[in-house]
Design a protein around this motif. Structure first.
Motif, PDB file in Angstrom:
ATOM      1  N   GLN A 280     117.387 -13.453 -13.760  1.00 51.77           N
ATOM      2  CA  GLN A 280     116.764 -14.638 -14.627  1.00 51.77           C
ATOM      3  C   GLN A 280     115.558 -14.842 -13.957  1.00 51.77           C
TER       4      GLN A 280
ATOM      5  N   ASP B 263     119.990  -8.577 -20.938  1.00 53.58           N
ATOM      6  CA  ASP B 263     119.818  -9.790 -20.861  1.00 53.58           C
ATOM      7  C   ASP B 263     117.857  -9.972 -20.729  1.00 53.58           C
TER       8      ASP B 263
ATOM      9  N   HIS C   3     115.731 -10.457 -24.062  1.00 53.00           N
ATOM     10  CA  HIS C   3     114.418 -11.055 -23.696  1.00 53.00           C
ATOM     11  C   HIS C   3     113.387 -11.462 -22.971  1.00 53.00           C
TER      12      HIS C   3
END
Ligand code: CP3
Length: 341
Positions: free
Chosen positions: A214, A250, A254
């Motif tokens: 992330q 993800d 995102h």
């Protein structure tokens, strides 16, 4: 999404549009001929007339639906002041960067003038390329560029660079921030020069541990896409986080990409099920299947098409074309893709 689809669809109304990563390069005799006239690979990248020639070669020979500007992801470190050379047989060599001194060693002062030949090559290519074809500009992602810049060369595991990152997480994050600015600027300038789509290569995303994915991949990439979209809201942007496995879910939810390029290890059934149907998928054919050719290649093409099951997609490889690829196999592949319905 529809903007991206319209752009790539070009002439191929019923079969999927097609282009290949590294479609300009050493497998083409006409590329090798021009390459021989240049003392170094970088000189070819920085001579707009020659970069334009080699960008157009695969379009002239194969009529691909998109051209990708001939350059390299490592022109960014060089434009920021890090010494770069390509030595034959050794790949890229960068003067290794001491992370503690990145703010004094690197700067934007000469960046745009160093990059000017890249933008000029885009302008020249756009002027010579049929308006029905997309012109793809590109950049490396912060993580992949940071690994090369800290390691100083290519590597299987980038052990040195990763160790530096883990031992200096805070400083490494500011280094990624700095790269986000440089990459955003470079991408925006490429659109201004005439690029009609962009791809962000995160070739070493698979080396980022999930615990840091992330922070080191998604967040910096999201900020690049967002700053490009602040200026050019509609520009088709493709992300290529190679080897990142299930983190792709993800990543794609995102980062606000228009398309995602899939490496060869990603199961297509998984991708189709787990990634938003708004995303245009691209890629996945193993470059060595293209190199092998024949029946296995034909079966792989049909299998990709069946997995996509009517969903709009772009036919491409899971990574760059390899230099020993026979031209005949590329011709066969294009013919078989264009026969798909
Ligand atoms: O046709 C195209 O795809 C556009 C041109 C392009 C090149 N490099 C030309 C090139 C693109 C999009 C790249 C991206 C790039 N460069 C990546 C990301 C994609 C990937 O492959 O993962 C990376 C990691 C680089 C860094 C790089 N450039 C390496 C590691 C090497 C050496 C390996 C090799 O193939 O020799 C290069 C050199 C390079 N970039 C060549 C080409 C055509 C070969 C050099 C030559 O022709 O002498």
């Amino acid at each position: 999404m529809s903007k991206m689809w319209e752009l790539f669809q070009g002439n191929s109304l019923s079969s999927p549009p097609l282009w290949f990563m590294r479609q300009a390069g050493r497998y083409l005799p006409e590329y090798r001929k021009i390459r021989e006239t240049c003392p170094t690979f970088l000189e070819l990248c920085y001579t707009p007339e020659l970069a334009t020639r080699v960008t157009l070669q695969p379009i002239e020979r194969f009529d691909f639906d998109a051209a990708i500007i001939f350059s390299d992801i490592l022109v960014i470190p060089q434009g920021l002041g890090q010494h770069l050379s390509f030595e034959s047989g050794k790949g890229p060599q960068l003067e290794p960067l001491n992370l503690s001194f990145f703010q004094t060693k690197l700067s934007f002062a000469g960046f745009l003038s160093q990059m000017a030949p890249v933008y000029e090559a885009i302008r020249l290519t756009r002027a010579q390329l049929s308006p029905s074809k997309a012109l793809i500009g590109f950049s490396g992602a912060p993580w992949t560029l940071a690994l090369y810049m800290l390691e100083g060369e290519g590597s299987r595991d980038f052990a040195k660079a990763k160790q530096i990152a883990f031992q200096n997480e805070k400083l490494f994050s500011s280094f990624l921030d700095f790269l986000v600015s440089a990459i955003s600027l470079h991408l925006i300038e490429q659109i201004k020069a005439g690029a009609s789509a962009l791809q962000i290569f995160d070739s070493w995303a698979g080396l980022c541990p999930s615990s840091h994915f992330q922070k080191w991949i998604i967040e910096p990439t999201r900020r690049i896409v967002s700053s490009v979209r602040d200026v050019f809201p509609e520009i088709p942007l493709i992300g290529f986080p190679k080897g990142c496995g299930a983190n792709l879910i993800d990543y794609s939810s995102h980062c606000d990409f228009s398309g995602i390029s899939l490496d060869s290890s990603t199961p297509l059934s998984w991708a189709v099920k787990n990634l938003s149907s708004d995303l245009i998928l691209q890629g996945n054919l193993d470059p060595l299947l293209l190199c092998a050719g024949g029946e296995p290649l034909k079966n792989a093409i049909i299998s990709i098409h069946q997995h996509m099951n009517g969903r709009p997609y772009i036919f491409n490889l899971g990574h760059g074309i390899v230099p020993q690829t026979p031209i005949k196999n590329v011709e066969d592949c294009i013919k078989w893709v264009r026969e798909l319905r």
